[in-house]
Enzyme design. Structure first.
Site, PDB file in Angstrom:
ATOM      1  N   ASP A  96       0.811  -1.220   0.000  1.00 28.84           N
ATOM      2  CA  ASP A  96       0.000   0.000   0.000  1.00 28.84           C
ATOM      3  C   ASP A  96       0.848   1.277   0.000  1.00 28.84           C
ATOM      4  OD1 ASP A  96      -1.964  -1.884   0.279  1.00 28.84           O
ATOM      5  OD2 ASP A  96      -2.648  -1.247   2.253  1.00 28.84           O
ATOM      6  N   GLN A 152      -4.501   2.148  -2.273  1.00 33.96           N
ATOM      7  CA  GLN A 152      -4.409   0.811  -2.884  1.00 33.96           C
ATOM      8  C   GLN A 152      -4.725   0.847  -4.378  1.00 33.96           C
ATOM      9  OE1 GLN A 152      -6.844  -1.987  -0.576  1.00 33.96           O
ATOM     10  NE2 GLN A 152      -4.974  -2.643   0.451  1.00 33.96           N
ATOM     11  N   TYR A 155      -3.548  -2.547  -5.737  1.00 34.69           N
ATOM     12  CA  TYR A 155      -4.362  -3.683  -5.276  1.00 34.69           C
ATOM     13  C   TYR A 155      -5.790  -3.592  -5.837  1.00 34.69           C
ATOM     14  CZ  TYR A 155      -6.222  -6.980  -1.737  1.00 34.69           C
ATOM     15  OH  TYR A 155      -6.816  -8.042  -1.088  1.00 34.69           O
ATOM     16  N   VAL A 188     -10.959  -9.311   6.386  1.00 34.55           N
ATOM     17  CA  VAL A 188     -10.962 -10.620   7.036  1.00 34.55           C
ATOM     18  C   VAL A 188      -9.818 -10.662   8.032  1.00 34.55           C
ATOM     19  CG1 VAL A 188     -10.896 -13.116   6.637  1.00 34.55           C
ATOM     20  CG2 VAL A 188     -11.700 -11.581   4.816  1.00 34.55           C
TER      21      VAL A 188
HETATM   22  P1  NDP Z   1      -2.181 -14.101   3.554  1.00 41.49           P
HETATM   23  O1  NDP Z   1      -1.028 -13.188   3.430  1.00 41.49           O
HETATM   24  O2  NDP Z   1      -2.414 -14.804   4.843  1.00 41.49           O
HETATM   25  O3  NDP Z   1      -2.174 -15.194   2.387  1.00 41.49           O
HETATM   26  C1  NDP Z   1      -1.723 -14.919   1.097  1.00 41.49           C
HETATM   27  C2  NDP Z   1      -0.945 -16.114   0.653  1.00 41.49           C
HETATM   28  O4  NDP Z   1      -0.462 -15.917  -0.682  1.00 41.49           O
HETATM   29  C3  NDP Z   1       0.269 -16.384   1.542  1.00 41.49           C
HETATM   30  O5  NDP Z   1       0.336 -17.747   1.850  1.00 41.49           O
HETATM   31  C4  NDP Z   1       1.413 -15.954   0.644  1.00 41.49           C
HETATM   32  O6  NDP Z   1       2.633 -16.609   0.908  1.00 41.49           O
HETATM   33  C5  NDP Z   1       0.889 -16.340  -0.716  1.00 41.49           C
HETATM   34  N1  NDP Z   1       1.648 -15.692  -1.764  1.00 41.49           N
HETATM   35  C6  NDP Z   1       2.015 -14.395  -1.853  1.00 41.49           C
HETATM   36  N2  NDP Z   1       2.713 -14.188  -2.975  1.00 41.49           N
HETATM   37  C7  NDP Z   1       2.813 -15.371  -3.607  1.00 41.49           C
HETATM   38  C8  NDP Z   1       3.427 -15.807  -4.798  1.00 41.49           C
HETATM   39  N3  NDP Z   1       4.081 -14.961  -5.609  1.00 41.49           N
HETATM   40  N4  NDP Z   1       3.346 -17.115  -5.143  1.00 41.49           N
HETATM   41  C9  NDP Z   1       2.696 -17.987  -4.341  1.00 41.49           C
HETATM   42  N5  NDP Z   1       2.083 -17.633  -3.200  1.00 41.49           N
HETATM   43  C10 NDP Z   1       2.142 -16.342  -2.838  1.00 41.49           C
HETATM   44  O7  NDP Z   1      -3.450 -13.227   3.179  1.00 41.49           O
HETATM   45  P2  NDP Z   1      -4.997 -13.585   3.231  1.00 41.49           P
HETATM   46  O8  NDP Z   1      -5.234 -14.984   3.566  1.00 41.49           O
HETATM   47  O9  NDP Z   1      -5.611 -12.523   4.022  1.00 41.49           O
HETATM   48  O10 NDP Z   1      -5.392 -13.314   1.707  1.00 41.49           O
HETATM   49  C11 NDP Z   1      -5.744 -14.341   0.795  1.00 41.49           C
HETATM   50  C12 NDP Z   1      -6.389 -13.713  -0.417  1.00 41.49           C
HETATM   51  O11 NDP Z   1      -7.572 -13.014  -0.021  1.00 41.49           O
HETATM   52  C13 NDP Z   1      -5.496 -12.675  -1.120  1.00 41.49           C
HETATM   53  O12 NDP Z   1      -5.669 -12.782  -2.505  1.00 41.49           O
HETATM   54  C14 NDP Z   1      -6.047 -11.369  -0.608  1.00 41.49           C
HETATM   55  O13 NDP Z   1      -5.800 -10.319  -1.483  1.00 41.49           O
HETATM   56  C15 NDP Z   1      -7.526 -11.687  -0.498  1.00 41.49           C
HETATM   57  N6  NDP Z   1      -8.255 -10.824   0.402  1.00 41.49           N
HETATM   58  C16 NDP Z   1      -7.910 -10.718   1.712  1.00 41.49           C
HETATM   59  C17 NDP Z   1      -8.644  -9.897   2.545  1.00 41.49           C
HETATM   60  C18 NDP Z   1      -8.319  -9.754   3.993  1.00 41.49           C
HETATM   61  O14 NDP Z   1      -8.941  -8.886   4.639  1.00 41.49           O
HETATM   62  N7  NDP Z   1      -7.443 -10.520   4.578  1.00 41.49           N
HETATM   63  C19 NDP Z   1      -9.776  -9.121   2.061  1.00 41.49           C
HETATM   64  C20 NDP Z   1     -10.068  -9.321   0.660  1.00 41.49           C
HETATM   65  C21 NDP Z   1      -9.326 -10.131  -0.129  1.00 41.49           C
HETATM   66  P3  NDP Z   1       3.676 -15.886   1.933  1.00 41.49           P
HETATM   67  O15 NDP Z   1       2.998 -15.918   3.264  1.00 41.49           O
HETATM   68  O16 NDP Z   1       4.866 -16.731   1.829  1.00 41.49           O
HETATM   69  O17 NDP Z   1       3.882 -14.506   1.396  1.00 41.49           O
END
Ligand code: NDP
Length: 248
Positions: A96, A152, A155, A188
């Protein structure tokens, strides 16, 4: 008896991804959790913790922002486990900054990880799904891809792009038994939102009619609904799961 369907969840070891893996396993799917390669140790600990709780998840390391790596991942999965029937594109990051301070690197990394990844991975499952006559693809977008969010631009653009991608691919696969939908969570409770400074987080929660963030399970439930075998006529849809924050 129907064969057990194989589900791949990118970002599977993350906050929302973990809940999705559990929900899909509870639905009887064989679940493969994708993780970011540098996180191998964390991923192995994750796998072993869930094994202790009775969940046998397969693991696959792949940087999904990389097209060739994604192609190799799908090739390896197909030759060792089988063709993917259900794909959840969940990997994502935030970097961000207001636009005037945003660097090209911050723009690129968010677009590549949140949007290009959906192309990189989905590109390699559509043929198999079309041939088998069954497929479920769910792209995890965001409320901020619907309404935009201060700080963002990267994003919001990537997540809005996922909506267009979802609708286009849904049309291409509509006659093949393959549905393509997106889920747009509001805020979330995960590590991603734990990283938001507390005063900003409190201000965000005040904008949510339900007065709280979602739990990852509440997002996972909607994904499992979309991927259910019986959910055969819903495609190109976006399901907002945001506590009433943005009604569309
Ligand atoms: P997390 O950061 O917990 O999970 C995201 C995951 O994606 C992590 O395991 C991360 O790995 C992995 N990741 C990141 N970059 C890569 C890459 N290049 N290749 C493979 N894996 C990758 O976030 P959330 O669980 O909160 O988010 C999950 C999804 O939900 C995302 O797409 C997010 O944008 C979306 N989202 C989340 C919201 C929220 O409030 N949390 C709201 C709306 C949407 P590592 O940990 O190693 O970086």
């Amino acid at each position: 008896m129907n064969k057990q369907k194989i589900a791949l969840v990118t970002g599977g070891t993350g906050g929302i991804g973990t809940a999705i893996c559990i929900a899909l396993a509870d639905q009887g799917r064989k679940v493969i959790a994708g993780y970011f390669p540098p996180e191998q140790e964390i991923a192995e600990a994750w796998q072993s913790k869930h094994r202790d709780n009775g969940y046998e998840f397969e693991m696959v390391a792949c940087d999904v922002s990389d097209y060739e790596a994604s192609e190799k991942m799908l090739h390896d999965i197909e030759s060792t486990i089988g063709a993917v029937d259900i794909l959840v594109n969940c990997a994502g990051i935030t970097r961000d900054k207001t636009l005037r301070r945003m660097t090209p690197e911050q723009w690129d990394s968010v677009l590549r990880t949140n949007l290009d990844s959906a192309f990189n991975v989905t590109r390699h499952v559509v043929e198999g799904m079309s041939e088998s006559g069954f497929g479920r693809i769910v792209n995890i977008s965001s409320v901020n891809g619907q309404k935009g969010q201060y700080g963002q631009a990267n994003y919001s653009a990537a997540k809005a792009g996922l909506h267009g991608f979802t609708k286009a691919v849904a049309q291409e696969l509509a006659t093949k038994g393959v549905t393509v939908n997106s889920v747009s969570p509001g805020y979330v409770k995960t590590e991603m939102t734990d990283a938001i400074p507390e005063e900003i987080r409190d201000a965000i929660i005040q904008q949510v009619p339900m007065g709280r963030m979602a739990l990852p399970d509440e997002i996972a439930y909607v994904v499992s609904f979309l991927t259910d075998d019986r959910n055969t006529y819903m495609t190109g849809a976006n399901l907002p799961v945001n506590g009433g924050m943005y009604m569309s």
